[in-house]
Design a protein around this motif. Structure first.
Motif, PDB file in Angstrom:
ATOM      1  N   GLY A  21       0.744  -1.259   0.000  1.00 41.01           N
ATOM      2  CA  GLY A  21       0.000   0.000   0.000  1.00 41.01           C
ATOM      3  C   GLY A  21       0.767   1.299   0.000  1.00 41.01           C
ATOM      4  O   GLY A  21       0.203   2.347  -0.317  1.00 41.01           O
ATOM      5  N   HIS A  22       2.070   1.305   0.348  1.00 40.04           N
ATOM      6  CA  HIS A  22       2.676   2.590   0.723  1.00 40.04           C
ATOM      7  C   HIS A  22       2.912   3.569  -0.426  1.00 40.04           C
ATOM      8  O   HIS A  22       3.218   4.730  -0.168  1.00 40.04           O
ATOM      9  CB  HIS A  22       3.952   2.375   1.561  1.00 40.04           C
ATOM     10  N   HIS A  23       2.766   3.118  -1.673  1.00 39.18           N
ATOM     11  CA  HIS A  23       2.867   4.077  -2.794  1.00 39.18           C
ATOM     12  C   HIS A  23       1.519   4.707  -3.156  1.00 39.18           C
ATOM     13  O   HIS A  23       1.486   5.694  -3.900  1.00 39.18           O
ATOM     14  CB  HIS A  23       3.433   3.386  -4.045  1.00 39.18           C
ATOM     15  N   PHE A  47      10.565   0.737   6.352  1.00 33.55           N
ATOM     16  CA  PHE A  47      11.913   0.284   5.971  1.00 33.55           C
ATOM     17  C   PHE A  47      11.932  -0.440   4.631  1.00 33.55           C
ATOM     18  O   PHE A  47      12.937  -1.054   4.259  1.00 33.55           O
ATOM     19  CB  PHE A  47      12.580  -0.527   7.095  1.00 33.55           C
ATOM     20  N   ASP A  48      10.842  -0.339   3.877  1.00 33.26           N
ATOM     21  CA  ASP A  48      10.844  -0.819   2.493  1.00 33.26           C
ATOM     22  C   ASP A  48      11.914  -0.044   1.722  1.00 33.26           C
ATOM     23  O   ASP A  48      12.169   1.127   2.003  1.00 33.26           O
ATOM     24  CB  ASP A  48       9.462  -0.574   1.875  1.00 33.26           C
ATOM     25  N   ALA A  49      12.531  -0.700   0.735  1.00 30.36           N
ATOM     26  CA  ALA A  49      13.636  -0.059   0.003  1.00 30.36           C
ATOM     27  C   ALA A  49      13.164   1.069  -0.918  1.00 30.36           C
ATOM     28  O   ALA A  49      13.986   1.785  -1.481  1.00 30.36           O
ATOM     29  CB  ALA A  49      14.402  -1.088  -0.813  1.00 30.36           C
ATOM     30  N   HIS A  50      11.849   1.194  -1.077  1.00 29.18           N
ATOM     31  CA  HIS A  50      11.312   2.291  -1.891  1.00 29.18           C
ATOM     32  C   HIS A  50      10.671   3.341  -0.981  1.00 29.18           C
ATOM     33  O   HIS A  50      10.119   2.991   0.065  1.00 29.18           O
ATOM     34  CB  HIS A  50      10.267   1.752  -2.869  1.00 29.18           C
ATOM     35  N   HIS A  51      10.723   4.580  -1.410  1.00 27.71           N
ATOM     36  CA  HIS A  51      10.121   5.634  -0.589  1.00 27.71           C
ATOM     37  C   HIS A  51       8.599   5.465  -0.527  1.00 27.71           C
ATOM     38  O   HIS A  51       7.952   5.276  -1.552  1.00 27.71           O
ATOM     39  CB  HIS A  51      10.463   7.008  -1.181  1.00 27.71           C
ATOM     40  N   PHE A  94      10.735  -5.912   2.356  1.00 32.75           N
ATOM     41  CA  PHE A  94      11.956  -6.713   2.494  1.00 32.75           C
ATOM     42  C   PHE A  94      12.800  -6.644   1.227  1.00 32.75           C
ATOM     43  O   PHE A  94      13.592  -7.545   0.944  1.00 32.75           O
ATOM     44  CB  PHE A  94      11.569  -8.148   2.882  1.00 32.75           C
ATOM     45  N   ASP A  95      12.632  -5.557   0.483  1.00 33.54           N
ATOM     46  CA  ASP A  95      13.335  -5.423  -0.797  1.00 33.54           C
ATOM     47  C   ASP A  95      14.666  -4.678  -0.683  1.00 33.54           C
ATOM     48  O   ASP A  95      15.312  -4.418  -1.700  1.00 33.54           O
ATOM     49  CB  ASP A  95      12.427  -4.797  -1.861  1.00 33.54           C
ATOM     50  N   ALA A  96      15.094  -4.356   0.552  1.00 34.83           N
ATOM     51  CA  ALA A  96      16.459  -3.853   0.725  1.00 34.83           C
ATOM     52  C   ALA A  96      17.448  -5.014   0.876  1.00 34.83           C
ATOM     53  O   ALA A  96      18.640  -4.811   1.093  1.00 34.83           O
ATOM     54  CB  ALA A  96      16.544  -2.934   1.942  1.00 34.83           C
ATOM     55  N   GLU A 140       4.883  -4.847   2.889  1.00 35.75           N
ATOM     56  CA  GLU A 140       4.894  -4.004   1.689  1.00 35.75           C
ATOM     57  C   GLU A 140       5.605  -4.800   0.591  1.00 35.75           C
ATOM     58  O   GLU A 140       5.084  -5.793   0.137  1.00 35.75           O
ATOM     59  CB  GLU A 140       5.571  -2.655   1.985  1.00 35.75           C
ATOM     60  N   GLY A 141       6.837  -4.383   0.202  1.00 38.26           N
ATOM     61  CA  GLY A 141       7.532  -5.082  -0.871  1.00 38.26           C
ATOM     62  C   GLY A 141       8.403  -6.228  -0.378  1.00 38.26           C
ATOM     63  O   GLY A 141       8.358  -6.616   0.801  1.00 38.26           O
ATOM     64  N   GLY A 142       9.242  -6.731  -1.302  1.00 44.65           N
ATOM     65  CA  GLY A 142      10.086  -7.888  -1.015  1.00 44.65           C
ATOM     66  C   GLY A 142       9.816  -8.923  -2.089  1.00 44.65           C
ATOM     67  O   GLY A 142       8.747  -9.530  -2.090  1.00 44.65           O
ATOM     68  N   TYR A 143      10.769  -9.077  -3.034  1.00 43.92           N
ATOM     69  CA  TYR A 143      10.476  -9.819  -4.259  1.00 43.92           C
ATOM     70  C   TYR A 143      11.432 -10.971  -4.513  1.00 43.92           C
ATOM     71  O   TYR A 143      11.352 -11.617  -5.549  1.00 43.92           O
ATOM     72  CB  TYR A 143      10.438  -8.834  -5.441  1.00 43.92           C
ATOM     73  N   SER A 144      12.350 -11.218  -3.588  1.00 37.39           N
ATOM     74  CA  SER A 144      13.265 -12.343  -3.798  1.00 37.39           C
ATOM     75  C   SER A 144      12.586 -13.625  -3.329  1.00 37.39           C
ATOM     76  O   SER A 144      11.624 -13.592  -2.551  1.00 37.39           O
ATOM     77  CB  SER A 144      14.566 -12.125  -3.030  1.00 37.39           C
TER      78      SER A 144
HETATM   79 ZN   LIG Z   1       9.525  -1.628  -2.145  1.00 37.55          ZN
END
Ligand SMILES: [Zn+2]
Length: 289
Positions: free
Chosen positions: A115-117, A153-157, A232-234, A269-273
């Motif tokens: 959701g954060h975008h 702390f998602d790797a995207h703003h 978890f995409d960082a 939120e994210g994390g794609y690996s």
């Molecule tokens: Zn992200």
């Protein structure tokens, strides 16, 4: 400490073929968490969220747009039922926040879409409704609290969260993200939003020091509740970013959160690996200790 996982398996029932935000993310993570932490509590049924609550963060026009069968952008497709899936993801976030507030114990929403975008009037970056922003505003409305913080702390703003919560009294947003990177925002602090950009390829140490500072800013704000946009995409192995965190670093984030002693709830939120299940497990396992 017991962890509450909010997860409706039906959130895996939509898919844009070839898209990195795919059902396996939550299917594999749910299976992994159930195997690894058999004592945790799971909840899969959520009440429907009234429009009135969604409208705390979004415009009526946006809610109507989610029903229109046109893609939102190249990354953010229209899919049959996407509005229902997004609303369910919000419902889980609201329950997670309520659980943390009422019991002081941690809760994690293992749902999709993220959701954060999502801004008040735009779906973007795989996001349709901004569950953390909605949960923040609903908590200020429904709970007797004066200060709430969002840690992203998602790797995207979290541009949508920033745009929606900017200027809201009693709210602090603290976001650490790769910059330059998608969506290109979050370069500077803005009012009640602290932004912590980290360059692509930064060392783990620099990234973790920045994450620590971003959480310290939250602790200094003395919030009564923390909502976490847990992406978890960082992770070094993530296909969408160029950051360098290892699995054990997500355990540190969980431990830090636990050590704040402040009630907190997190949403995926994210994390794609393919390692997403282990990364979530590291974070939640340390947080629940
Ligand atoms: Zn992200």
């Amino acid at each position: 400490m017991s962890m509450l996982i909010l997860h409706d398996p039906a959130c895996a029932n939509y898919e844009a073929l070839g898209h990195p935000e795919k059902p396996d993310r939550v299917i594999h993570t749910a299976a992994y968490l159930q195997d690894t932490f058999p004592g945790w509590t799971w909840r899969s049924k959520f009440e429907e969220v009234p429009d009135e609550t969604l409208l705390l963060a979004h415009t009526p026009k946006h809610l109507a747009r989610l029903e229109v069968e046109n893609d939102f952008d190249a990354d953010t497709r229209y899919l049959p039922g996407i509005s229902r899936y997004a609303r369910s993801s919000v419902a889980a976030a609201l329950l997670a926040a309520r659980h943390a507030h009422d019991t002081g114990r941690p809760a994690f929403s293992l749902m999709r879409p993220p959701g954060h975008h999502a801004t008040s009037n735009e779906a973007m970056g795989f996001c349709y409704l901004n569950q953390v922003a909605i949960a923040t505003l609903a908590a200020m409305r429904d709970f007797d609290i004066r200060r709430i913080a969002v840690w992203d702390f998602d790797a995207h703003h979290g541009n949508g969260t920033e745009a929606i919560l900017l200027g809201r009294e009693g709210v602090l947003v603290s976001s650490v993200h790769q910059s330059p990177g998608y969506p290109g925002t979050g370069l500077h602090d803005l009012g009640n939003v602290r932004n912590w950009p980290v360059p692509p390829g930064s060392s783990r140490d620099l990234h973790m020091d920045t994450l620590r500072a971003s959480l310290d800013a939250i602790v200094g704000f003395r919030p009564e509740l923390i909502l976490v946009s847990a992406g978890f995409d960082a992770y070094v192995g993530d296909p969408l970013t160029e950051m360098t965190l290892e699995a054990e670093d997500f355990a540190s984030l969980g431990k830090w959160l636990q050590h704040t002693g402040i009630p907190a709830a997190a949403v995926l939120e994210g994390g794609y690996s393919a390692d997403l299940p282990q990364l979530v497990g590291e974070f939640l396992g340390a947080w629940s200790e």
